[in-house]
Design an enzyme around this catalytic site. Structure first.
Site, PDB file in Angstrom:
ATOM      1  N   ALA A   1       0.862  -1.178   0.000  1.00  0.00           N
ATOM      2  CA  ALA A   1       0.000   0.000   0.000  1.00  0.00           C
ATOM      3  C   ALA A   1       0.900   1.230   0.000  1.00  0.00           C
ATOM      4  CB  ALA A   1      -0.892  -0.013   1.230  1.00  0.00           C
TER       5      ALA A   1
ATOM      6  N   GLU B   1      -0.325  -9.427  -0.660  1.00  0.00           N
ATOM      7  CA  GLU B   1      -1.733  -9.769  -0.418  1.00  0.00           C
ATOM      8  C   GLU B   1      -2.530  -9.770  -1.713  1.00  0.00           C
ATOM      9  OE1 GLU B   1      -1.803  -6.589   2.556  1.00  0.00           O
ATOM     10  OE2 GLU B   1      -2.400  -8.080   4.024  1.00  0.00           O
TER      11      GLU B   1
ATOM     12  N   GLU C   1       4.649  -5.012   7.230  1.00  0.00           N
ATOM     13  CA  GLU C   1       3.856  -3.945   7.861  1.00  0.00           C
ATOM     14  C   GLU C   1       4.271  -3.688   9.296  1.00  0.00           C
ATOM     15  OE1 GLU C   1       2.581  -6.396   5.969  1.00  0.00           O
ATOM     16  OE2 GLU C   1       0.852  -5.692   4.816  1.00  0.00           O
TER      17      GLU C   1
ATOM     18  N   GLY D   1       0.662  -5.065   0.957  1.00  0.00           N
ATOM     19  CA  GLY D   1      -0.519  -5.162   0.087  1.00  0.00           C
ATOM     20  C   GLY D   1      -0.201  -5.798  -1.265  1.00  0.00           C
TER      21      GLY D   1
HETATM   22  C1  HXC Z   1       5.019   4.455  -1.218  1.00  0.00           C
HETATM   23  C2  HXC Z   1       6.946   3.532  -2.017  1.00  0.00           C
HETATM   24  C3  HXC Z   1       6.608   2.278  -1.459  1.00  0.00           C
HETATM   25  C4  HXC Z   1       5.363   2.165  -0.759  1.00  0.00           C
HETATM   26  C5  HXC Z   1       8.505   2.073  -2.432  1.00  0.00           C
HETATM   27  N1  HXC Z   1       8.123   3.353  -2.614  1.00  0.00           N
HETATM   28  N2  HXC Z   1       7.594   1.401  -1.728  1.00  0.00           N
HETATM   29  N3  HXC Z   1       6.144   4.590  -1.910  1.00  0.00           N
HETATM   30  N4  HXC Z   1       4.617   3.290  -0.660  1.00  0.00           N
HETATM   31  N5  HXC Z   1       4.923   1.034  -0.219  1.00  0.00           N
HETATM   32  C6  HXC Z   1       8.839   4.412  -3.322  1.00  0.00           C
HETATM   33  C7  HXC Z   1      10.028   4.950  -2.532  1.00  0.00           C
HETATM   34  O1  HXC Z   1       9.618   5.898  -1.587  1.00  0.00           O
HETATM   35  C8  HXC Z   1      10.867   5.539  -3.638  1.00  0.00           C
HETATM   36  O2  HXC Z   1      10.355   6.781  -4.062  1.00  0.00           O
HETATM   37  C9  HXC Z   1      10.636   4.582  -4.799  1.00  0.00           C
HETATM   38  O3  HXC Z   1       9.411   3.897  -4.516  1.00  0.00           O
HETATM   39  C10 HXC Z   1      11.742   3.556  -4.924  1.00  0.00           C
HETATM   40  O4  HXC Z   1      11.894   2.903  -3.675  1.00  0.00           O
HETATM   41  P1  HXC Z   1      13.298   2.742  -2.911  1.00  0.00           P
HETATM   42  O5  HXC Z   1      12.996   2.513  -1.483  1.00  0.00           O
HETATM   43  O6  HXC Z   1      14.198   3.892  -3.238  1.00  0.00           O
HETATM   44  O7  HXC Z   1      13.845   1.424  -3.614  1.00  0.00           O
HETATM   45  P2  HXC Z   1      14.830   0.321  -2.991  1.00  0.00           P
HETATM   46  O8  HXC Z   1      15.927   0.971  -2.209  1.00  0.00           O
HETATM   47  O9  HXC Z   1      15.181  -0.558  -4.147  1.00  0.00           O
HETATM   48  O10 HXC Z   1      13.933  -0.488  -1.935  1.00  0.00           O
HETATM   49  C11 HXC Z   1      12.826  -1.231  -2.384  1.00  0.00           C
HETATM   50  C12 HXC Z   1      11.941  -1.644  -1.179  1.00  0.00           C
HETATM   51  C13 HXC Z   1      11.565  -0.401  -0.331  1.00  0.00           C
HETATM   52  C14 HXC Z   1      12.688  -2.656  -0.296  1.00  0.00           C
HETATM   53  C15 HXC Z   1      10.692  -2.330  -1.771  1.00  0.00           C
HETATM   54  O11 HXC Z   1      11.042   0.614  -1.219  1.00  0.00           O
HETATM   55  C16 HXC Z   1      10.561  -0.657   0.721  1.00  0.00           C
HETATM   56  O12 HXC Z   1      10.851  -1.195   1.785  1.00  0.00           O
HETATM   57  N6  HXC Z   1       9.287  -0.235   0.455  1.00  0.00           N
HETATM   58  C17 HXC Z   1       8.220  -0.353   1.437  1.00  0.00           C
HETATM   59  C18 HXC Z   1       7.730  -1.799   1.568  1.00  0.00           C
HETATM   60  C19 HXC Z   1       6.640  -1.927   2.599  1.00  0.00           C
HETATM   61  O13 HXC Z   1       6.826  -1.603   3.797  1.00  0.00           O
HETATM   62  N7  HXC Z   1       5.463  -2.367   2.170  1.00  0.00           N
HETATM   63  C20 HXC Z   1       4.287  -2.497   3.071  1.00  0.00           C
HETATM   64  C21 HXC Z   1       3.447  -1.238   3.014  1.00  0.00           C
HETATM   65  S1  HXC Z   1       2.099  -1.301   4.147  1.00  0.00           S
HETATM   66  P3  HXC Z   1      11.065   8.188  -3.651  1.00  0.00           P
HETATM   67  O14 HXC Z   1      10.293   9.191  -4.435  1.00  0.00           O
HETATM   68  O15 HXC Z   1      10.875   8.318  -2.189  1.00  0.00           O
HETATM   69  O16 HXC Z   1      12.493   8.038  -4.055  1.00  0.00           O
HETATM   70  C22 HXC Z   1       0.944  -2.240   3.372  1.00  0.00           C
HETATM   71  C23 HXC Z   1      -0.365  -2.416   4.143  1.00  0.00           C
HETATM   72  C24 HXC Z   1      -1.362  -3.186   3.333  1.00  0.00           C
HETATM   73  O17 HXC Z   1       1.119  -2.711   2.312  1.00  0.00           O
HETATM   74  C25 HXC Z   1      -2.691  -3.258   4.032  1.00  0.00           C
HETATM   75  C26 HXC Z   1      -3.670  -2.200   3.593  1.00  0.00           C
HETATM   76  C27 HXC Z   1      -5.088  -2.407   4.091  1.00  0.00           C
END
Ligand code: HXC
Length: 258
Positions: free
Chosen positions: A65, A112, A132, A109
């Site tokens: 998400a 999921e 998460e 997400g």
């Molecule tokens: C918003 C995101 C994002 C996310 C990545 N980006 N994941 N933006 N939401 N979930 C953005 C980054 O901010 C960045 O933009 C660009 O994508 C590239 O990501 P990087 O982090 O620079 O890439 P990298 O170093 O290769 O790392 C990749 C990664 C990391 C390991 C996937 O991005 C990461 O940990 N992302 C979050 C993963 C996560 O926690 N997912 C769960 C979300 S909660 P900018 O512009 O900043 O450079 C969820 C809840 C679901 O999903 C339930 C809902 C009801």
């Protein structure tokens, strides 16, 4: 309708739906979730479509998400979001087969969403996770439920509590994905699977999907009874007659979805 965060192409009776927010690793914001649900419902209703293939980019199926969008949401905002709610079980409402082709990150997400599809074909670069917990929340679209059913309690607890990622090989061993293929071959393999499904009778394919899904919602006895009843029901179709006649006549069946 033209979408901004996804790309939809229909070819050879397969609706290819590609998540397309490359700058955010296909993070699922409200717009994307809305467009995706709409595209899936349209594909389900479109007579030209017999199978749906959902994919992302080489680097990310979806990194979860959209954290930037979610970060300022209140309890009321999240509670009011039909889209988070719909996606918990949304894809199950789609009656045509839906395959997820996953390359790179499928996190939160994203994981999921892939698990809500009927099966997952992964590239050898795929990484699955429910991180998460690192954000102070937990999975909200099925990560504590579908992952547990797919891989069992121990691995699911490990993933949900430590937030670690599972690579494609481990995901295949654990039964989360049906096949792992080299990254360059993934779309070919996934499209091949979709084209195999397209050849079948759609009424039979829909019934098979319903029967497998029923196994998650019922006791074994109830599930077996459901299976037996829908097996009987398929004998009311022309496609059953055609399928069995084609076998005996040593030719390819020509199904007509009747
Ligand atoms: C918003 C995101 C994002 C996310 C990545 N980006 N994941 N933006 N939401 N979930 C953005 C980054 O901010 C960045 O933009 C660009 O994508 C590239 O990501 P990087 O982090 O620079 O890439 P990298 O170093 O290769 O790392 C990749 C990664 C990391 C390991 C996937 O991005 C990461 O940990 N992302 C979050 C993963 C996560 O926690 N997912 C769960 C979300 S909660 P900018 O512009 O900043 O450079 C969820 C809840 C679901 O999903 C339930 C809902 C009801």
């Amino acid at each position: 309708m033209a979408f901004e965060t996804i790309i939809v192409e229909i070819e050879d009776h397969v609706a290819l739906v590609k998540l397309n927010r490359p700058d955010a690793l296909n993070a699922l914001n409200q717009q994307l979730l809305g467009e995706l649900m709409q595209a899936l419902e349209e594909a389900d209703a479109n007579d030209k479509v017999r199978c749906i293939l959902l994919t992302g980019s080489e680097k990310a199926f979806a990194a979860g998400a959209d954290i930037k969008e979610m970060s300022s949401m209140s309890f009321v905002d999240v509670n009011a979001s039909n889209l988070f709610a719909a996606f918990g079980d949304g894809i199950q409402r789609i009656r045509k087969p839906v395959i997820a082709a996953v390359s790179g990150y499928a996190l939160g997400g994203g994981c999921e969403l892939a698990m809500a599809c009927d099966f997952i074909i992964a590239s050898d670069t795929a990484k699955f996770g429910q991180p998460e917990i690192n954000l102070g929340v937990i999975a909200g679209m099925g990560g504590s439920q579908r992952l547990t059913r797919a891989v069992g309690k121990s691995k699911s607890m490990d993933m949900n509590l430590t937030g670690r990622f599972m690579d494609a090989e481990e995901a295949e061993r654990a039964g989360l994905v049906s096949r792992v293929v080299p990254a360059k071959k993934m779309m070919e393999e996934a499209m091949g699977a979709a084209l195999k499904i397209v050849e079948k009778s759609l009424i039979t394919a829909r019934t098979a999907k319903e029967a497998v899904n029923r196994s998650f919602e019922s006791t074994l006895t109830e599930g077996l009874l459901f299976e037996r009843r829908v097996f009987h029901a398929l004998f009311a179709t022309e496609d059953q007659k055609e399928g069995m006649a084609a076998f005996m006549e040593k030719r390819q069946a020509q199904f007509r979805d009747k």
